[in-house]
Design an enzyme around this catalytic site. Structure first.
Site, mmCIF file in Angstrom:
data_model
loop_
_atom_site.group_PDB
_atom_site.id
_atom_site.type_symbol
_atom_site.label_atom_id
_atom_site.label_comp_id
_atom_site.label_asym_id
_atom_site.label_seq_id
_atom_site.Cartn_x
_atom_site.Cartn_y
_atom_site.Cartn_z
ATOM 1 C CG HIS A 100 38.594 40.442 43.743
ATOM 2 N ND1 HIS A 100 38.964 39.308 44.437
ATOM 3 C CD2 HIS A 100 39.577 40.640 42.826
ATOM 4 C CE1 HIS A 100 40.107 38.849 43.964
ATOM 5 N NE2 HIS A 100 40.505 39.637 42.979
ATOM 6 C CD GLU A 101 39.407 43.187 39.767
ATOM 7 O OE1 GLU A 101 40.505 43.796 39.850
ATOM 8 O OE2 GLU A 101 39.332 41.967 39.514
ATOM 9 C CG HIS A 110 47.690 46.556 47.795
ATOM 10 N ND1 HIS A 110 47.941 45.209 47.702
ATOM 11 C CD2 HIS A 110 48.779 47.091 48.418
ATOM 12 C CE1 HIS A 110 49.118 44.938 48.248
ATOM 13 N NE2 HIS A 110 49.643 46.065 48.679
#
Length: 595
Positions: A388-389, A395
């Site tokens: 997730h991180e 991004h």
């Protein structure tokens, strides 16, 4: 799992390297002093911006200050998070916060000045100064607010009222964080201990139903006792929102909240309606939960316990990283190389140590790189957190690499897309490679529960906000009874008729801090649904979607979030993407029921 009694015991390659921001603290001090001088120069510009050249000089200096300040603040924050007990690090953060106030004060004149200009005047400034081309889109974006800005005198009055208007939010925060005490419950060893929120999140998942019930009753008790006070603060916050939207000439509170992202209210309404049109699989899952738990009566404190017990695979960090790289391989070699760089160049702080900040986050620093905080525990949840991180991290990295500073930071509206795409790819990889039926069941159950919490619950909250603000707009009363009736009806509509309602269910509204930040939670749901849609297309081998998704990760805030998503094939103004995501949920529930 190896435990560490101090940070010095953690291998150097599992600690982030803050030298990439400042290789010595004297350099932090130098930037601090430079920023103070810059802030003084910016303050001196008040009344001195008379043409395109002086406007450009101000904006150029302000951007340089922002660049340095982001590093100064990030360094101090990351130092504190390494060990929150470190008083010398806290001094750095306190000074950075003080500097933030100085900078805000120095630049507070600029927005009222800009919005006082006539449109033709600003056009003239931009045409006469070539350097303003870089800032042009940002200037017109700020100028979009002109019709919602009042006269200088009125703005000053509103500014002076700011503290008073924030009282409901502040009061709830003090009650929720400082005053509320949950009383004692029985822990795993049979001892009576003070219930905390962290302990509650564990106990509400406990296989022992008596423990769940005891924790549930204890957790809700202070909220029920304070119901009238909390209803008063929430009612005041909602009425303040309505009043401010009228003063600033917005058609509604909802449209005021959506204005910044340029999201039409139809997107919000479409999200709610499409979800309700496809609510069947969620009701089905509630029935499955009742059957799996072998209960005569399903209650709210039975809704979080995992339906598959005894599944606790040990996944060391090195193995977790390898699994992540394999799972995310559909995103291409370049993506995986960036992930390996995160690990090899010490961008990630991996281990839990005494005093370290809990939880996990990604912090992108323009001109440096992302930093990721973990508290890795060598389990399945830690693997999902890592993936997730790292989604956020890539991004941030790609947006910083491909955008100028002014558009490098992406909007909150799209913030959860990259992280959730990664989680869907991980689930898919694990299910394709896992033969153990219990673990497969656990994985599907994990994802269904995540879908429920991140999507359905947030849509329910979003509808609660919409209904209560519409009541306030019509001058209808808002009190405990109204909040209870509205929340209870929505809870039943979303979760189905299988649940037997305890008295506490209807007080769910009283414990949600997000309700004091109006019309925010829907972004979790739109981001999650967008990610499910994109990940499904990528897994189906759609190369066009893959290419447009990678371009999206490079886009920062170079366009409005809805437009950025449209370029990937996600159009949130229609039901399609939401429906596609809900079909995915339906298939998960169907597969879970068969397994």
């Amino acid at each position: 799992m190896k435990t560490y009694s101090s940070r010095t015991e953690v291998p150097i390659n599992e600690k982030w390297n803050l030298a990439d921001i400042y290789f010595e603290q004297s350099k932090w001090e130098e930037d601090y002093q430079v920023i103070e001088k810059m802030a003084g120069k910016l303050k001196a510009s008040d009344g001195g911006i008379q043409d395109g050249h002086t406007l450009y000089q101000y904006l150029k200096l302000n951007e340089e200050l922002s660049f340095r300040f982001s590093k100064v603040y990030a360094y101090a924050m990351l130092k504190v998070d390494e060990d929150t007990r470190d008083t010398s690090a806290q001094v750095f953060l306190d000074r950075a916060k003080l500097l933030s106030v100085k900078v805000s004060s120095a630049t507070s004149f600029f927005m009222p000045y800009l919005l006082s200009l006539e449109k033709e005047t600003l056009k003239g400034y931009i045409s006469e100064e070539q350097g303003l081309a870089y800032f042009e889109e940002d200037l017109w974006e700020s100028f979009r607010y002109k019709e919602h800005v009042l006269s200088k005198e009125q703005e000053e009055i509103l500014s002076q009222l700011g503290e008073a208007l924030s009282v409901p939010t502040h009061t709830f925060g003090m009650m929720n964080n400082a005053d509320i005490k949950f009383g004692e419950v029985t822990d795993e060893s049979g001892e009576r201990v003070e219930l905390t929120r962290g302990m509650y999140s564990k106990l509400i998942e406990d296989e022992d139903r008596d423990k769940r019930r005891e924790a549930y009753k204890a957790y809700y008790k202070p909220y029920v006792q304070l119901k009238n006070s909390i209803a008063s603060t929430l009612s005041a916050a909602i009425k303040n929102n309505v009043t401010l939207s009228r003063i600033r000439h917005y058609p509604s509170v909802l449209e005021k909240a959506l204005f910044g992202d340029k999201v039409p209210k139809e997107v919000y309404e479409n999200l709610i309606q499409t979800t309700k049109n496809n609510i069947g699989p969620l009701h089905q899952y509630t029935k499955i939960r009742k059957e799996k738990l072998k209960l005569d009566e399903l209650r709210q404190y039975d809704m979080s316990v995992p339906l598959v017990s005894g599944v606790k695979p040990v996944i060391p960090y090195e193995e977790a990283f390898e699994i992540m790289c394999k799972a995310l391989s559909p995103l291409g070699e370049d993506y995986i190389e960036i992930l390996k760089e995160f690990k090899d160049r010490s961008y990630i702080d991996v281990r839990e140590t005494p005093g370290k900040r809990s939880g996990a986050y990604n912090l992108g620093i323009y001109g440096v790189h992302p930093y990721i905080l973990l508290n890795h525990r060598d389990d399945l949840d830690s693997l999902f957190t890592l993936v997730h991180e790292c989604g956020h991290g890539v991004h941030s990295r790609l947006s910083s690499d491909h955008q100028p500073q002014i558009t490098a930071r992406y909007s909150i509206f799209v913030a959860e897309v990259a992280s959730t795409v990664n989680e869907v790819l991980l689930i898919n990889y694990l299910l394709n490679n896992e033969k153990d039926t219990a673990i497969r069941k656990h994985l599907i159950n994990h994802f269904i529960d995540q879908f429920k919490g991140t999507f359905f619950t947030q849509v329910m909250f979003a509808e609660f906000e919409k209904k209560t603000h519409e009541m306030a707009d019509k001058g209808l009363p808002l009190n405990v009874e109204v909040f209870n009736q509205t929340y209870e009806a929505l809870f039943r509509e979303y979760n189905g008729d299988e649940i037997v309602f305890d008295n506490e269910v209807k007080y769910g509204w009283s414990r949600i801090p997000h309700f004091y930040r109006p019309f925010y939670v829907y972004k979790y749901a739109t981001g999650f649904a967008s990610a499910i849609h994109l990940a499904t297309q990528i897994l189906d081998g759609d190369q066009e979607t893959l290419h447009s998704y990678l371009e999206f990760l490079k886009s920062g805030s170079s366009d409005y979030p809805l437009e950025l998503l449209k370029k990937t094939g996600v159009d949130l103004t229609t039901p399609d993407s939401i429906e596609n995501s809900l079909k995915r949920f339906g298939k998960l529930v169907e597969e879970f029921s068969k397994i």
